[in-house]
Design a protein around this motif. Sequence first.
Motif, short mmCIF file in Angstrom:
data_model
loop_
_atom_site.label_atom_id
_atom_site.label_comp_id
_atom_site.label_asym_id
_atom_site.label_seq_id
_atom_site.Cartn_x
_atom_site.Cartn_y
_atom_site.Cartn_z
N SER A 148 0.82 -1.22 0.00
CA SER A 148 0.00 0.00 0.00
C SER A 148 0.85 1.27 0.00
CB SER A 148 -0.95 0.01 1.20
OG SER A 148 -0.22 -0.03 2.42
N ARG A 185 -2.11 1.61 -5.35
CA ARG A 185 -3.31 2.35 -4.97
C ARG A 185 -4.58 1.57 -5.35
NH1 ARG A 185 0.66 4.56 -3.47
NH2 ARG A 185 1.29 6.75 -3.71
N SER A 242 -6.29 2.31 1.04
CA SER A 242 -5.29 2.85 0.12
C SER A 242 -5.16 4.35 0.32
CB SER A 242 -5.70 2.55 -1.33
OG SER A 242 -4.92 3.29 -2.25
N GLY A 297 -7.41 7.11 1.42
CA GLY A 297 -8.06 7.60 0.22
C GLY A 297 -9.55 7.75 0.39
N VAL A 351 -4.91 8.33 -4.96
CA VAL A 351 -4.10 7.93 -6.11
C VAL A 351 -2.91 8.86 -6.31
CG1 VAL A 351 -4.12 7.56 -8.61
CG2 VAL A 351 -6.09 6.86 -7.23
N ARG A 369 -8.27 3.19 -5.85
CA ARG A 369 -9.05 4.44 -5.79
C ARG A 369 -10.34 4.26 -4.99
NH1 ARG A 369 -9.41 8.76 -10.49
NH2 ARG A 369 -10.90 10.23 -9.58
#
Length: 227
Positions: free
Chosen positions: A202, A206, A213, A227, A216, A208
Amino acid sequence: MSGPVRFLRDNGLTLAFGAAFLLTLTGQAFAGCAELNTVLRSSGLNPVGCGEYVLTSDFLVDVTENWQSEFLQFFLFAFGTVWLVQRGSPESKQLDSIGRESDERQKTGAYATPESPRAASAGGLRQSLYSNSLGIVMCLIFLLSWLAQSVTGVVTYNEGQLRELQDPVGWSTYVLSAEFWNRTLQNWQSELLAVASMVILSVYLRQRGSPESKPVGAAHTATGVEG
């Protein structure tokens, strides 16, 4: 948005994985029953039904063997990430947050908010237990699953011994045997490898939209960013 729809949306992750767990557990029961019956027939014994099979030590040892390794993984990860960090991983805390962190940052004691759980603003043992409740519960489930694995495992092992006209062994002998530790360690190593892989991959890879994660466009060195 109606109540039931909101409930499904708000609990979608738990419900989806819970349903997947029940489906795979059911599949394991049918597959395991078929495998056991193959062995029984080859030994000249009567096959068993799936309802009977799920109560046997053969099924229970396989289930608890996997449960204990999973909860060991989460227990170690919950406690390990208090003190251990990985630069660039969203699975890690930020590098300047090593340790148990301050009451202000953890919103405990005098820093608890109106939305905080009551135990967060309490003092003494109650707050201490709640502050470590996730790791404690994971550890307890691991220990109980490990105990269940050892008990069902010795029953399964002794059934095999008796089929081969060998003497059965006691629980203490079984938990020190190569049979038990081979079954146990092959699960532990796979779980620990999975955690280590997720932590380091990680950093550079990535997904999205996933909280597992980083965004990006985040730098590889960005740590503790989701994320």
